[in-house]
Each structure stands twice: as structure tokens, then as C-alpha cells.
Scaffold this motif. Sequence first.
Motif, PDB file in Angstrom:
ATOM      1  N   GLN A  35       0.836  -1.206   0.000  1.00 47.34           N
ATOM      2  CA  GLN A  35       0.000   0.000   0.000  1.00 47.34           C
ATOM      3  C   GLN A  35       0.871   1.256   0.000  1.00 47.34           C
ATOM      4  O   GLN A  35       0.590   2.223  -0.713  1.00 47.34           O
ATOM      5  CB  GLN A  35      -0.935   0.003   1.209  1.00 47.34           C
ATOM      6  CG  GLN A  35      -2.064  -1.011   1.142  1.00 47.34           C
ATOM      7  CD  GLN A  35      -2.888  -1.034   2.418  1.00 47.34           C
ATOM      8  OE1 GLN A  35      -2.875  -0.081   3.195  1.00 47.34           O
ATOM      9  NE2 GLN A  35      -3.588  -2.128   2.645  1.00 47.34           N
ATOM     10  N   SER A  36       1.923   1.246   0.787  1.00 46.97           N
ATOM     11  CA  SER A  36       2.826   2.405   0.833  1.00 46.97           C
ATOM     12  C   SER A  36       3.530   2.607  -0.504  1.00 46.97           C
ATOM     13  O   SER A  36       3.707   3.746  -0.958  1.00 46.97           O
ATOM     14  CB  SER A  36       3.856   2.230   1.950  1.00 46.97           C
ATOM     15  OG  SER A  36       3.231   2.295   3.223  1.00 46.97           O
ATOM     16  N   LEU A  37       3.918   1.514  -1.145  1.00 50.70           N
ATOM     17  CA  LEU A  37       4.543   1.611  -2.463  1.00 50.70           C
ATOM     18  C   LEU A  37       3.552   2.156  -3.479  1.00 50.70           C
ATOM     19  O   LEU A  37       3.896   2.996  -4.317  1.00 50.70           O
ATOM     20  CB  LEU A  37       5.060   0.235  -2.898  1.00 50.70           C
ATOM     21  CG  LEU A  37       6.254  -0.312  -2.114  1.00 50.70           C
ATOM     22  CD1 LEU A  37       6.477  -1.785  -2.435  1.00 50.70           C
ATOM     23  CD2 LEU A  37       7.511   0.489  -2.413  1.00 50.70           C
ATOM     24  N   ASP A  38       2.322   1.685  -3.406  1.00 46.54           N
ATOM     25  CA  ASP A  38       1.279   2.136  -4.325  1.00 46.54           C
ATOM     26  C   ASP A  38       1.004   3.625  -4.150  1.00 46.54           C
ATOM     27  O   ASP A  38       0.814   4.362  -5.124  1.00 46.54           O
ATOM     28  CB  ASP A  38       0.002   1.320  -4.072  1.00 46.54           C
ATOM     29  CG  ASP A  38      -1.066   1.569  -5.134  1.00 46.54           C
ATOM     30  OD1 ASP A  38      -0.752   2.178  -6.176  1.00 46.54           O
ATOM     31  OD2 ASP A  38      -2.214   1.144  -4.917  1.00 46.54           O
ATOM     32  N   ARG A  39       1.011   4.097  -2.915  1.00 48.08           N
ATOM     33  CA  ARG A  39       0.750   5.519  -2.647  1.00 48.08           C
ATOM     34  C   ARG A  39       1.942   6.398  -3.016  1.00 48.08           C
ATOM     35  O   ARG A  39       1.831   7.618  -3.019  1.00 48.08           O
ATOM     36  CB  ARG A  39       0.427   5.734  -1.163  1.00 48.08           C
ATOM     37  CG  ARG A  39      -0.905   5.150  -0.713  1.00 48.08           C
ATOM     38  CD  ARG A  39      -1.287   5.715   0.658  1.00 48.08           C
ATOM     39  NE  ARG A  39      -0.275   5.424   1.661  1.00 48.08           N
ATOM     40  CZ  ARG A  39      -0.312   4.376   2.472  1.00 48.08           C
ATOM     41  NH1 ARG A  39      -1.298   3.499   2.382  1.00 48.08           N
ATOM     42  NH2 ARG A  39       0.642   4.193   3.380  1.00 48.08           N
ATOM     43  N   GLY A  40       3.078   5.775  -3.302  1.00 47.45           N
ATOM     44  CA  GLY A  40       4.264   6.555  -3.639  1.00 47.45           C
ATOM     45  C   GLY A  40       4.986   7.099  -2.425  1.00 47.45           C
ATOM     46  O   GLY A  40       5.769   8.038  -2.540  1.00 47.45           O
ATOM     47  N   GLU A  41       4.753   6.495  -1.250  1.00 49.94           N
ATOM     48  CA  GLU A  41       5.452   6.944  -0.047  1.00 49.94           C
ATOM     49  C   GLU A  41       6.968   6.803  -0.226  1.00 49.94           C
ATOM     50  O   GLU A  41       7.742   7.637   0.254  1.00 49.94           O
ATOM     51  CB  GLU A  41       4.972   6.135   1.156  1.00 49.94           C
ATOM     52  CG  GLU A  41       5.613   6.540   2.466  1.00 49.94           C
ATOM     53  CD  GLU A  41       5.050   5.778   3.655  1.00 49.94           C
ATOM     54  OE1 GLU A  41       5.690   5.819   4.724  1.00 49.94           O
ATOM     55  OE2 GLU A  41       3.976   5.139   3.520  1.00 49.94           O
ATOM     56  N   TRP A  42       7.375   5.722  -0.905  1.00 46.32           N
ATOM     57  CA  TRP A  42       8.787   5.525  -1.248  1.00 46.32           C
ATOM     58  C   TRP A  42       8.855   5.365  -2.761  1.00 46.32           C
ATOM     59  O   TRP A  42       8.219   4.493  -3.340  1.00 46.32           O
ATOM     60  CB  TRP A  42       9.346   4.282  -0.554  1.00 46.32           C
ATOM     61  CG  TRP A  42       9.024   4.253   0.913  1.00 46.32           C
ATOM     62  CD1 TRP A  42       9.302   5.213   1.836  1.00 46.32           C
ATOM     63  CD2 TRP A  42       8.329   3.216   1.624  1.00 46.32           C
ATOM     64  NE1 TRP A  42       8.834   4.843   3.071  1.00 46.32           N
ATOM     65  CE2 TRP A  42       8.233   3.618   2.978  1.00 46.32           C
ATOM     66  CE3 TRP A  42       7.791   1.980   1.258  1.00 46.32           C
ATOM     67  CZ2 TRP A  42       7.616   2.841   3.947  1.00 46.32           C
ATOM     68  CZ3 TRP A  42       7.178   1.197   2.219  1.00 46.32           C
ATOM     69  CH2 TRP A  42       7.098   1.632   3.550  1.00 46.32           C
ATOM     70  N   LYS A  43       9.617   6.208  -3.402  1.00 45.26           N
ATOM     71  CA  LYS A  43       9.699   6.236  -4.855  1.00 45.26           C
ATOM     72  C   LYS A  43      10.670   5.171  -5.368  1.00 45.26           C
ATOM     73  O   LYS A  43      11.554   4.708  -4.630  1.00 45.26           O
ATOM     74  CB  LYS A  43      10.177   7.609  -5.340  1.00 45.26           C
ATOM     75  CG  LYS A  43       9.343   8.781  -4.834  1.00 45.26           C
ATOM     76  CD  LYS A  43       7.942   8.742  -5.379  1.00 45.26           C
ATOM     77  CE  LYS A  43       7.161   9.989  -4.949  1.00 45.26           C
ATOM     78  NZ  LYS A  43       5.746   9.903  -5.348  1.00 45.26           N
ATOM     79  N   PRO A  44      10.532   4.775  -6.652  1.00 48.55           N
ATOM     80  CA  PRO A  44      11.497   3.838  -7.235  1.00 48.55           C
ATOM     81  C   PRO A  44      12.924   4.348  -7.076  1.00 48.55           C
ATOM     82  O   PRO A  44      13.219   5.512  -7.340  1.00 48.55           O
ATOM     83  CB  PRO A  44      11.083   3.795  -8.715  1.00 48.55           C
ATOM     84  CG  PRO A  44       9.611   4.083  -8.688  1.00 48.55           C
ATOM     85  CD  PRO A  44       9.437   5.098  -7.593  1.00 48.55           C
ATOM     86  N   GLY A  45      13.793   3.451  -6.601  1.00 48.40           N
ATOM     87  CA  GLY A  45      15.186   3.805  -6.388  1.00 48.40           C
ATOM     88  C   GLY A  45      15.485   4.325  -4.995  1.00 48.40           C
ATOM     89  O   GLY A  45      16.651   4.406  -4.600  1.00 48.40           O
ATOM     90  N   GLU A  46      14.434   4.693  -4.221  1.00 49.69           N
ATOM     91  CA  GLU A  46      14.645   5.219  -2.873  1.00 49.69           C
ATOM     92  C   GLU A  46      14.737   4.083  -1.857  1.00 49.69           C
ATOM     93  O   GLU A  46      14.174   2.999  -2.047  1.00 49.69           O
ATOM     94  CB  GLU A  46      13.498   6.144  -2.468  1.00 49.69           C
ATOM     95  CG  GLU A  46      13.468   7.459  -3.208  1.00 49.69           C
ATOM     96  CD  GLU A  46      12.353   8.364  -2.720  1.00 49.69           C
ATOM     97  OE1 GLU A  46      12.309   9.530  -3.155  1.00 49.69           O
ATOM     98  OE2 GLU A  46      11.510   7.913  -1.903  1.00 49.69           O
TER      99      GLU A  46
END
Length: 256
Positions: A35-46
Motif C-alpha cells: 500500500q505504501s509503495l502504491d501511494r508513492g510513499e517511497w519512490k522507485p530507487g529510494e
Amino acid sequence: MSDSPSTDRGAVPDRSASSAAFSPLYQQIKGLLLQSLDRGEWKPGEAIPSELELAARFQVSQGTVRKAIDELAAENLLIRRQGKGTFVATHHEAKVRFRFLRLTPDDGKQLASGSRILECRRVKAPADISALLELRNAETVVNLRRVLSFDQTATILDDIWLPGAVFKGLTAESLARYRGPLYALFETEFGVSMVRADEKIKAVQASPEQAELLQVQAGSALLQVERVSFTYGDRPMEVRRGVYVTERFHYRNSLN
């Protein structure tokens, strides 16, 4: 620290409130991380927070968090780096770049690849594409055609369909300027990460048009691959129909 996850900050709901509570605890934590990945809480590469920080956040043991992260890493959604932490996978990385392309040279050598865009247009979605992308009737899609070459030899002819509302601004000109993999472009410019795919594969004969573009004889044997790619939440974001020349290649997959 207990192993009953908190309901704060998007944590697992109370066990009496959802059938999801009957799944193993680490699976519930995995769902929260998704869910956090989907919301963009942590961006690709972060980097994502440490296991200790996540354990405190969800009020579970570090081992439970580790098991959830292990599964996401096995699915290539997260990448562990020794001594540095755990990072969100990005299609800019070599390990992930060709994750969905299973065509492998028979001799195992790494080949230089190149992409030539033949067409990029916005059209009304055909009924079958609309169904696969879960679009409403008459919605617009972006349709790309390209030839992918290896060592300057045409090898794959792709027809790609994308939801028009999501991929606004994607044009033949922007594609011509871009030199990286398409999925990396989708990730950077449109915020869409392809995280899994379903494929159907069968043998076909090259049509006259396919034969001309792939520089083979009409009627030659080709491998046809239809792929539906999904982002987080199992939302379909791409239909890709490709035909592959396999004279020097084979299609390789790992079954678990």
C-alpha cells in the motif's frame, strides 16, 4: 513490541474487522508495504525505512517485517543492498530492466539492444483491449508499435496498448528522444511501475507485414507472446502483443 499490528498509519485492521486478519501476520505487513509503495510513499530507487523502524511503525517483531521484505525482494519489488539497506526496485536498474523479457540468446551472450518506434497514436480502445485494461467503452488508449533489435538484427515486433488517461503526453516525439527501456520511462514520467505480468504464448506464422518488418520469410515460424502488465493493486496498465524471431533465441522462465 507485540506481534499484533497497530491500526495507526495504515496498519492492519482489527482482526474482527476483516477476513484479511486470518492471513499470516507477515503477509498482512507485506500488504501494508505494498500500500505504501502504491501511494508513492517511497519512490522507485529510494531506500525504505529499516526493519527496526518498520517493526516499530507496525508494532510487530523485526523478524515479521524481515519475512515480508524477503517476499517483496523475491518478487523483485524491493532490492536489498549489502550494508546499504533495502530499496524500491526501479526499471532503470539492470537487474529489473529486462525482468519481463524472457527471450535469451542460445549462446548465453549479452547482446546490444535497440528499439525503433514505428507508430504512436491515440485511438478508441478496441473491445478486447478495453476488457483487458478494464476500461469503459470508448475510452482512449495509446497504441505503440516498435521493433526491438539485438545486435542490429530485428527480433521482436511489439504492439503495445496503454490507458490514454494515464499516459497523457506520451508521443512519438518523446519516445524518439528517450534512449532507455520503456518501463523506466513509464516509471519516471508517468509514475507507473509495472510489478507483475500475465502472459500467453503460442507458435504462429509470420504474416507478410510481420515478415517485412522482422526481415524474415512470410510464413516463417514466430513465437507470439501476449502480456498484460499490472501495477500495484493488480491494476492492468499495459497490453503488449509481440511476435519473436527465435532462430538464435529461446524463451526462458523459472517455475517455482
